[in-house]
Structures are given as structure tokens and as C-alpha cells.
Scaffold this motif. Structure first.
Motif, PDB file in Angstrom:
ATOM      1  N   GLU B 113       0.823  -1.221   0.000  1.00  0.00           N
ATOM      2  CA  GLU B 113       0.000   0.000   0.000  1.00  0.00           C
ATOM      3  C   GLU B 113       0.854   1.267   0.000  1.00  0.00           C
ATOM      4  O   GLU B 113       0.589   2.212  -0.739  1.00  0.00           O
ATOM      5  N   VAL B 114       1.879   1.241   0.858  1.00  0.00           N
ATOM      6  CA  VAL B 114       2.725   2.440   0.950  1.00  0.00           C
ATOM      7  C   VAL B 114       3.474   2.655  -0.373  1.00  0.00           C
ATOM      8  O   VAL B 114       3.550   3.770  -0.886  1.00  0.00           O
ATOM      9  N   ALA B 115       4.000   1.561  -0.925  1.00  0.00           N
ATOM     10  CA  ALA B 115       4.755   1.687  -2.172  1.00  0.00           C
ATOM     11  C   ALA B 115       3.855   2.147  -3.313  1.00  0.00           C
ATOM     12  O   ALA B 115       4.285   2.893  -4.194  1.00  0.00           O
ATOM     13  N   GLY B 116       2.598   1.702  -3.286  1.00  0.00           N
ATOM     14  CA  GLY B 116       1.705   2.028  -4.388  1.00  0.00           C
ATOM     15  C   GLY B 116       1.001   3.360  -4.235  1.00  0.00           C
ATOM     16  O   GLY B 116       0.312   3.815  -5.135  1.00  0.00           O
ATOM     17  N   TYR B 117       1.175   4.010  -3.075  1.00  0.00           N
ATOM     18  CA  TYR B 117       0.404   5.222  -2.827  1.00  0.00           C
ATOM     19  C   TYR B 117       1.008   6.437  -3.528  1.00  0.00           C
ATOM     20  O   TYR B 117       2.191   6.729  -3.396  1.00  0.00           O
ATOM     21  N   SER B 118       0.185   7.127  -4.264  1.00  0.00           N
ATOM     22  CA  SER B 118       0.605   8.410  -4.819  1.00  0.00           C
ATOM     23  C   SER B 118      -0.646   9.215  -5.108  1.00  0.00           C
ATOM     24  O   SER B 118      -1.692   8.681  -5.454  1.00  0.00           O
ATOM     25  N   VAL B 119      -0.555  10.512  -4.892  1.00  0.00           N
ATOM     26  CA  VAL B 119      -1.729  11.365  -5.038  1.00  0.00           C
ATOM     27  C   VAL B 119      -1.315  12.621  -5.786  1.00  0.00           C
ATOM     28  O   VAL B 119      -0.215  13.134  -5.607  1.00  0.00           O
ATOM     29  N   GLU B 120      -2.197  13.089  -6.656  1.00  0.00           N
ATOM     30  CA  GLU B 120      -1.859  14.242  -7.480  1.00  0.00           C
ATOM     31  C   GLU B 120      -2.352  15.536  -6.850  1.00  0.00           C
ATOM     32  O   GLU B 120      -3.443  15.601  -6.322  1.00  0.00           O
ATOM     33  N   ALA B 127       4.153  11.371  -3.051  1.00  0.00           N
ATOM     34  CA  ALA B 127       4.228   9.986  -2.594  1.00  0.00           C
ATOM     35  C   ALA B 127       4.985   9.906  -1.281  1.00  0.00           C
ATOM     36  O   ALA B 127       5.695  10.833  -0.889  1.00  0.00           O
ATOM     37  N   LEU B 128       4.843   8.764  -0.597  1.00  0.00           N
ATOM     38  CA  LEU B 128       5.607   8.506   0.615  1.00  0.00           C
ATOM     39  C   LEU B 128       7.002   8.029   0.211  1.00  0.00           C
ATOM     40  O   LEU B 128       7.217   7.589  -0.919  1.00  0.00           O
ATOM     41  N   ASP B 129       7.956   8.120   1.152  1.00  0.00           N
ATOM     42  CA  ASP B 129       9.352   7.953   0.752  1.00  0.00           C
ATOM     43  C   ASP B 129      10.000   6.651   1.161  1.00  0.00           C
ATOM     44  O   ASP B 129      11.106   6.357   0.724  1.00  0.00           O
ATOM     45  N   GLY B 130       9.353   5.878   2.044  1.00  0.00           N
ATOM     46  CA  GLY B 130      10.037   4.669   2.441  1.00  0.00           C
ATOM     47  C   GLY B 130       9.347   3.927   3.562  1.00  0.00           C
ATOM     48  O   GLY B 130       8.260   4.302   4.011  1.00  0.00           O
ATOM     49  N   ALA B 154       8.048  -3.808  -2.228  1.00  0.00           N
ATOM     50  CA  ALA B 154       8.230  -2.357  -2.296  1.00  0.00           C
ATOM     51  C   ALA B 154       9.667  -2.009  -2.641  1.00  0.00           C
ATOM     52  O   ALA B 154      10.585  -2.449  -1.969  1.00  0.00           O
ATOM     53  N   ASP B 155       9.819  -1.206  -3.665  1.00  0.00           N
ATOM     54  CA  ASP B 155      11.148  -0.776  -4.061  1.00  0.00           C
ATOM     55  C   ASP B 155      11.387   0.626  -3.500  1.00  0.00           C
ATOM     56  O   ASP B 155      11.484   1.601  -4.226  1.00  0.00           O
ATOM     57  N   LEU B 156      11.417   0.714  -2.171  1.00  0.00           N
ATOM     58  CA  LEU B 156      11.499   2.021  -1.516  1.00  0.00           C
ATOM     59  C   LEU B 156      12.722   2.073  -0.610  1.00  0.00           C
ATOM     60  O   LEU B 156      13.193   1.045  -0.133  1.00  0.00           O
ATOM     61  N   PRO B 157      13.233   3.266  -0.330  1.00  0.00           N
ATOM     62  CA  PRO B 157      14.291   3.400   0.678  1.00  0.00           C
ATOM     63  C   PRO B 157      13.817   2.840   2.025  1.00  0.00           C
ATOM     64  O   PRO B 157      12.646   2.955   2.376  1.00  0.00           O
TER      65      PRO B 157
END
Ligand code: SF4
Lengths: 314, 450
Positions: B113-120, B127-130, B154-157
Motif C-alpha cells: 500500500e505504501v509503495a503504491g500510494y501516490s496522489v496528485e 508519494a511517501l518515501d520509504g 516495495a522498491d522504496l528506501p
């Protein structure tokens, strides 16, 4: 153990203390800070910021359902509404005479006087009376409110460049506090304070409304203008030393983020929590920029922000 | 931080020997400060002076990178206390904590969910960072399994959180390529954590809640071990304490150039919050007042969206206000007979008018002209919002295609443009709106009938 010496600023100015109410009503004093918000390690913060609840003199239309539902029946009667708001923990009641707006009923001095009398009788908190924000009508209803509340030290808003003389004179005559509103600009804010003082309003009887931008709708402009005003005050500029008031509830609740559940992206999340956080975050951010009074709408926000202020005051 | 010529001069031999090609040391120093010549051109500079100059030239708050080549964030390197003094440069990294003792499905779900979250918002993707993975189980194998599960989703820091160097070492074997932040070195484990940070080339968080002096001392020990990429955790909890501590840290770095504490700060607002709303509000305070990384204990879009919006607000450069993309904005769900208003692409102008239209009960078409980010009056005065520009905007975006009428409402402040506009747009009825955005609702009520 090693000690680290924290740099302290030597401020030369402080925010004016402004008293509302008293004389049989409860009194609230705002202002007096000798440093930036809540930095008790550096300077005195003698008074906590106050939370005002906004009450309209007409049944609000177009309010989001969770906001209207939180108040229920009292929305139809400003006196009952104000009483309820006092129960919900308001420090101050902010009565908006919306019905005086030419588009909202165009009521006049007589109605304004009646409403103010009724609201003052319904509870014993200090009162702020706000006009419909149409300069000519503000003059009429605020002067009536001023007379009705003589001696009770209410705050009257808004004084703008166009009508500061009339409202300022009413404040002097009846012992009230003037709210000087300017459009997110430090020099205009200062200028209006100077004009009011020249008119004879004492600096201890002025609040500044720097104009509130809600989260996502100009918040950063309000935030920085407030920080600049406070910085000017603390460095000794007496004409920027008035406590600041922010109309947070009004600005937050009219944004789409606080109203819409349909036709908005799923990534905005669930409406009820989103809308509450919108108002709370706008309020808390502006408190950290120096707000001395925040005017709120939702009872839950009032509870949360009062708790936040308690924590910030330590 | 750029040094002035005088500051550089203090470090020079002051012999005026001219070997650098300049008549005096001072002239040379001036040129160096303007970056016109490199300091090493002076052959007689002592090694100590060279080092001191280099140290003095370092930013007061170190810029630290977390994450690998694909996704990374940079935090730190801030230069002011107040955004109006310049700007805040590196937006606070917003991360979400996952505990390794949670059920595997829950871990995978939150990570995804965190990795997929993005809002315009205003044309930008927020988006969230990690993710911060905590070894709550105290078991190395469980920690490693959690790291692997999250990496697959998730490919996040990442921030890896464990006080046990063995568990940290095991997790790093799997995750070091993503250059995670190691959290945390404490006075009990710092030598082993420092070793891991050196071995894997990862940034290291230093946690010490006993006081800023103790924290500074621990950081200096870790500096001594050869580590510079540091994030500090003063263990400040709650609204008042974290505001005071984070303000003090920012001041020490900027006003005293106090090196041992000149690092980005990490906070955990959920640890001192009873509700999700309270966590969001405290996180917002940390974004505005001086945190480099904020680790949240909850994730939901309804808290992430306001928080990301706040971060966007605070980190917008006050000298370069956000410009709206010039185009047709639909306010509400406008129909062919809905009003058409035209305004500038200065974000504050747009937001005030959009907000008023939104609450007016009249869904509308809002035409935003390209005025290079200037407000109505300023743009008009600069010739960037004249009749020609407005007519061009109307034609270029072809608003006529979406509507059944030909009425255009222009801002009251440029009422003078009406006549010219009627010539430019002969088929259109030009209506002069109110000078203040807040009066647009009342204006439409009175004037609008399509
Ligand atoms: S070479 Fe170095 S010492 Fe000689 S004049 Fe230039 S700066 Fe001064």
C-alpha cells in the motif's frame, strides 16, 4: 557529562496582551509571548492560545453533513449553538452575522442587536462578533453589536482599510477590541495597525487577522506572513505586536477536501477523517506560526486542538 | 556554506608573495570566494589551513542520502530557521513503520500500500518515501524474513531498526544494496553498528535521549570511527519537547556551526500519540519544524494526503510560487450551461477563486491563463494578462466546445479590459466579475443565468 550551550535569541519586543470579556463575563487574555510559539526555554509565554468556536446567526447551508450533524438542532438558533459551543470547550464564541449579507437576508442593525443580546445572555464566555464581510454592512451591524455589548469587551471584526474608522470609533466608544484584517501581507497589516492607533484605538485593543489560507489553499503564505510579523514584533516593532487570530474552520470546511466523498480520487482517503485532519492540521500549523486565537468549527477539532495546545504549553 | 573573501583570507599565509598570480593574499581570497580560482593555487597553504577551510565550507547540516540508485531520498543541508528567509530545500522524508512481529500478510499489505500510494496535487505526484522495518521480535531470522518480504513488495528506501548488531548484520546481508539507514547506534552498541555502516556503506542513525551533550559526544565517537553519513535521534517525544529540541538542534547547527549535531533528525510521532489524528498533527509539526525524516506508525490515505499536502506547502520556495499549468480547470462537475471564469496561473489567485467557486454551489469552468505565475493586477500591469492574452486563452483551450453559451466572466480588477475584449472576442458577452474572489458566489447568484 558534556553540556551543549543552546543559542538563545535576545528578543527586544513582545506580543501585546489583549483581554476579552471580564466585567461579569469570563475573561480571556491572549498574547504576551516574548519568544516564538511554545519555545518556553527561551522566553515567557504567559497565556495559552485560545480556541474560539464559530457560530452563525443563520442556519448554515452547504455545510458538509458530518459538520452539520456534529451540532444538530442548535444550528437553527445562535443562542443555543453558543451555549452548546461553551459546553464543548470553547474559550471564546465567534458570532458571525452572516444574515446581514445582501445575499443572505440583508438583515440590519435591529436584528444584529437582538442576536448579540441573545448570545451574550446564553453563555458567559467572551464574544467575538464578525460582520458579513461587506464593508457597508459590516459598519451597520458591527456598530449595533458594539452598542449592544457596551462594557463587555467583545472583539469586532473586521476592520479593513475601507471601514476601519467606523469600527475603530465604535471600539473606542464602547470599550471593545478591533480585529484588523489584511490580505496576507506584512506591510498592509502594519499599516492598518498604525491607522487604528492614529484613530485612538489603543494597541492593547487590537487583534490582527492576517487572512487564513487553509492547508493546500495558501497555508504557506499565511504561515510565512505570520512568522514574519512575529519576527518583526519580537525585534521591537510595536506596530506588529498585536496578537493574531486565524479563521481556520471557515477556510478548511469550504474546501473540496473537507466536503466531497464522490468524484474525488480514492487516494484522498476516507472523508470523515480527512476533513477533521484538514481542519486540525491547518490550526496546529498556524498555532506554530504564532496564532493566538484559532476560530474552529468541528467539536472534535476543538477537543483535539485544545489537547494539542495543552501539550505544547507543557 | 560559501565563505566570504575575508573568511578565506584569515587562513592564507598573508605574505603577499604573488606566487598565485594575484598581487595580494586578499585579492586572491576574494577571487576564491567568487569561485574564480581554486584555493589549491596558493602553494604555501598549510595542511591545517586547508582542512579548516574545507570544514568551514561544509554545509552546517549534512546532506544524507538514504536508498539505492533506483529510489533514494536526500535529507538535510538546510540553511535557514524560517522558510521566508530563503527556502527549505530537502522535503522531510515520510516513512511508515512495519514491525517484523506482525503477521506476514499484514507486512506485505502495508508494504504494498505504501509503495503504491501516490496522489496528485497541482500537477505534482506526491508519494511517501520509504518504510522503516523494526525488529520487534528480537529474532534475527524473523527480521531477515520481514526485510525480504518487504523488498519483494516495495522498491522504496528503508530504515532498518534493531538494537542488536547481529540481527542488523543479517538484515544488511539482504538489504545493503539499497543503502538503508541503519537505526540505531547507541552508547551500548555503537562500535559494532559503526562497523556495519562502514562495511556496507550505509548511513547510520545515532540515538541518544539522555541529552544533547551526550548525543554530541556519541556522534563524535562515531565520527572518529570514520562515519560522516549520520542521522540523529535525540529521542524527543511529544509536541512541546520535540519542538524545543528540534529548534535547538537547528539553531546549534546554523547559528553555532556546531558540527557534532549538524545532521538531519529522525522522529517517531506515533510513539507519543493516542490517536491517528494526533499522530498526523504531530508529524505535521515535525515537517514544518525541522525533522529530516518522520516515521509514521499508521498509514491511511486520509492521513497521508493532508500530510503530503502540508509538506508541499512548507517546502514550496517562497520566491518561486507554484505556477498552475494553464488549462481549463473543472470546478465541481460543470455542464455546458455552467459559468466560465478566467484567471491567472498564480497559485494563490487560483486557489482563492477555485475555493470560492467550489463553495458557491455553481459548478464552473475556470480558464487559467499563462501569466508566468503573476497575480491578476501584477500580471495586468506587466502586460501578461491583457485582452489579447485572455482571448488567446479562450481560443487555445477551445472552451467554446464544452459550453452552450458565450459568456465570459473576467476578474473585477481588470474591468478596464472589457471593451478591448469585446473586440477581440466578438461572439462573446464579457461579464465583469467582483474584484475580490470571496464575492464570486454572491455575484453568480445575482448575475448568472445561462
Ligand atoms: S600564493 Fe598564497 S601566500 Fe602568495 S600571495 Fe597568493 S595567496 Fe598569498
Amino acid at each position: 557529562m558534556p553540556e551543549v550551550e543552546v543559542p538563545l535569541e535576545k528578543w527586544t519586543g513582545k506580543v501585546n496582551e489583549v483581554r476579552l470579556g471580564g466585567n461579569g463575563r469570563q475573561a480571556v487574555v491572549v498574547g504576551g509571548e516574548a519568544t516564538f510559539p511554545f519555545l518556553q526555554f527561551e522566553g515567557a509565554i504567559p497565556n495559552r492560545p485560545a480556541v474560539a468556536i464559530e457560530v452563525l446567526d443563520v442556519q448554515p447551508t452547504g455545510w458538509p453533513s458530518q459538520l452539520a450533524a456534529a451540532w444538530g438542532n442548535v444550528l437553527a438558533d445562535p443562542a443555543l449553538w453558543a451555549k452548546k459551543a461553551a459546553e464543548y470547550g470553547a474559550d471564546i464564541i465567534a458570532l458571525r452575522l452572516k444574515s446581514a449579507h445582501p445575499e443572505e437576508g440583508d438583515t440590519g442593525a435591529e436584528e444584529a442587536k437582538k442576536t448579540v443580546d441573545k448570545v451574550l445572555a446564553a453563555m458567559d464566555l467572551p464574544l467575538i462578533v464578525l460582520g458579513p464581510e461587506v464593508a457597508e454592512k459590516d459598519n451597520i451591524v458591527l456598530v449595533a453589536a458594539s452598542e449592544a455589548a457596551r462594557g463587555q469587551r467583545i472583539a469586532l471584526g473586521n476592520c479593513e482599510e475601507k471601514n476601519y474608522r467606523t469600527i475603530g470609533a465604535a471600539c473606542i466608544a464602547d470599550g471593545h477590541v478591533a480585529i484588523a484584517k489584511t490580505p496576507i501581507e506584512i506591510n498592509l497589516a502594519k499599516q492598518l495597525n498604525i491607522l487604528l492607533c492614529d484613530l485612538g484605538v489603543s494597541p492593547e485593543s487590537i487583534l490582527m487577522d492576517p487572512t487564513t489560507g487553509a492547508l493546500g489553499y495558501g497555508l504557506e503564505y499565511t504561515y510565512s506572513v505570520m512568522e514574519r510579523l512575529r519576527l518583526a514584533c519580537l525585534t521591537g516593532d510595536g506596530m506588529t505586536s498585536m496578537p493574531m487570530i486565524c479563521t481556520v474552520g471557515e477556510e478548511s470546511w469550504r474546501q473540496k477536501e473537507s466536503k466531497s466523498d464522490i468524484e474525488v480520487p480514492a487516494t484522498w482517503g476516507e472523508l470523515e477523517q480527512r476533513a477533521l485532519i484538514w481542519e486540525e492540521m491547518t490550526a496546529s500549523t498556524l498555532l506554530n506560526a504564532g496564532a493566538d486565537i484559532v476560530v474552529l468549527r468541528h467539536p472534535k477539532t476543538v477537543e483535539a486542538i485544545k489537547a494539542t495546545i495543552d501539550k505544547l504549553m507543557g | 556554506m560559501a565563505l566570504t573573501g575575508i573568511e578565506i583570507y584569515k587562513f592564507l599565509p598573508k605574505t603577499n608573495c604573488k606566487k598565485c598570480g594575484f598581487p595580494t593574499c586578499l585579492a586572491f581570497a576574494m577571487k576564491v570566494s567568487q569561485k574564480g580560482v581554486d584555493i589549491t593555487v596558493c602553494p604555501d597553504l598549510s595542511p591545517e589551513a586547508k582542512e579548516a577551510l574545507e570544514a568551514a565550507g561544509r554545509p552546517p547540516i549534512r546532506l544524507v542520502t538514504i536508498g539505492g540508485d533506483k529510489r533514494k531520498i536526500e535529507v538535510g543541508n538546510e540553511v535557514v530557521m524560517f522558510r521566508h528567509e530563503k527556502t527549505f530545500y530537502h522535503p522531510t522524508g515520510l516513512m511508515v513503520r512495519i514491525k517484523d512481529s506482525a503477521p506476514a500478510e499484514a507486512i506485505a499489505k502495508v508494504a504494498g500500500e505504501v509503495a503504491g500510494y501516490s496522489v496528485e496535487r497541482v500537477g505534482m505526484e506526491l508519494a511517501l518515501d520509504g518504510l522503516a522495518l523494526e525488529n520487534e521480535s528480537k529474532d534475527a531470522a524473523t527480521f531477515v524474513a520481514c526485510v525480504e518480504a518487504v523488498k519483494s513488495k516495495a522498491d522504496l528506501p528503508l530504515v532498518l531498526m534493531s538494537s542488536d548488531p547481529a540481527a542488523m548484520g543479517a538484515a544488511l546481508e539482504k538489504a545493503a544494496d539499497g543503502k538503508p539507514l541503519i537505526y540505531a547506534a547507541t552508547k551500548d552498541n555503537w562500535d559494532k553498528m559503526a562497523e556495519l555502516a562502514l562495511k556496507h556503506g550505509c548511513p547510520l542513525a545515532v540515538h541518544e535521549a539522555a541529552g544533547l551533550g551526550e548525543l554530541a559526544q556519541l556522534v563524535e565517537q562515531i565520527n572518529g570511527a570514520g562515519i560522516e553519513d549520520i542521522v540523529i535521534d535525540p529521542g524527543a517525544h511529544g509536541f512541546a519537547q520535540s519542538l524545543a529540541t528540534l529548534t535547538q538542534l537547528r539553531r546549534l547547527a546554523l547559528k553555532k556551526s556546531f558540527r557534532p549535531l549538524g545532521y538531519p533528525i529522525i522522529t517517531f510521532p506515533g510513539e507519543s500519540s493516542d490517536t491517528v489524528e494526533a499522530e498526523a498533527v504531530l508529524a505535521a509539526q515535525h515537517v514544518a519544524k525541522y525533522a529530516g525524516i518522520v516515521v509514521l506508525d499508521h498509514f491511511s490515505p486520509s492521513m497521508a494526503y493532508p500530510l503530503l499536502t502540508l509538506r508541499l506547502n512548507i517546502y514550496t520556495d517562497p520566491q518561486k510560487p507554484i505556477q498552475l499549468t494553464p488549462k481549463i480547470y473543472e470546478i465541481g462537475a460543470p455542464k455546458p450551461d455552467s459559468p466560465v471564469c478566467v484567471t491567472t496561473n498564480f497559485s494563490l489567485t487560483y486557489f482563492s477563486i477555485a475555493g470560492e467557486l467550489e463553495s458557491s454551489g455553481y459548478p464552473s469552468w475556470l480558464l487559467v491563463a499563462d501569466t508566468e505565475g503573476l497575480s491578476v493586477l501584477t500580471a495586468w500591469a506587466a502586460g501578461k494578462f491583457d485582452a489579447e492574452k485572455i482571448a488567446k486563452t479562450v481560443k487555445d483551450f477551445n472552451i467554446a466546445e464544452s459550453i452552450s453559451h458565450r459568456s465570459l466572466i473576467i476578474p473585477g480588477r481588470v474591468a478596464v479590459l472589457r471593451g478591448e475584449l469585446e473586440e477581440e472576442l466578438p461572439d462573446w458577452k464579457i461579464m465583469v466579475g467582483p474584484p475580490e474572489a470571496m464575492d464570486i458566489g454572491g455575484y453568480l447568484k445575482k448575475m448568472w443565468s445561462a
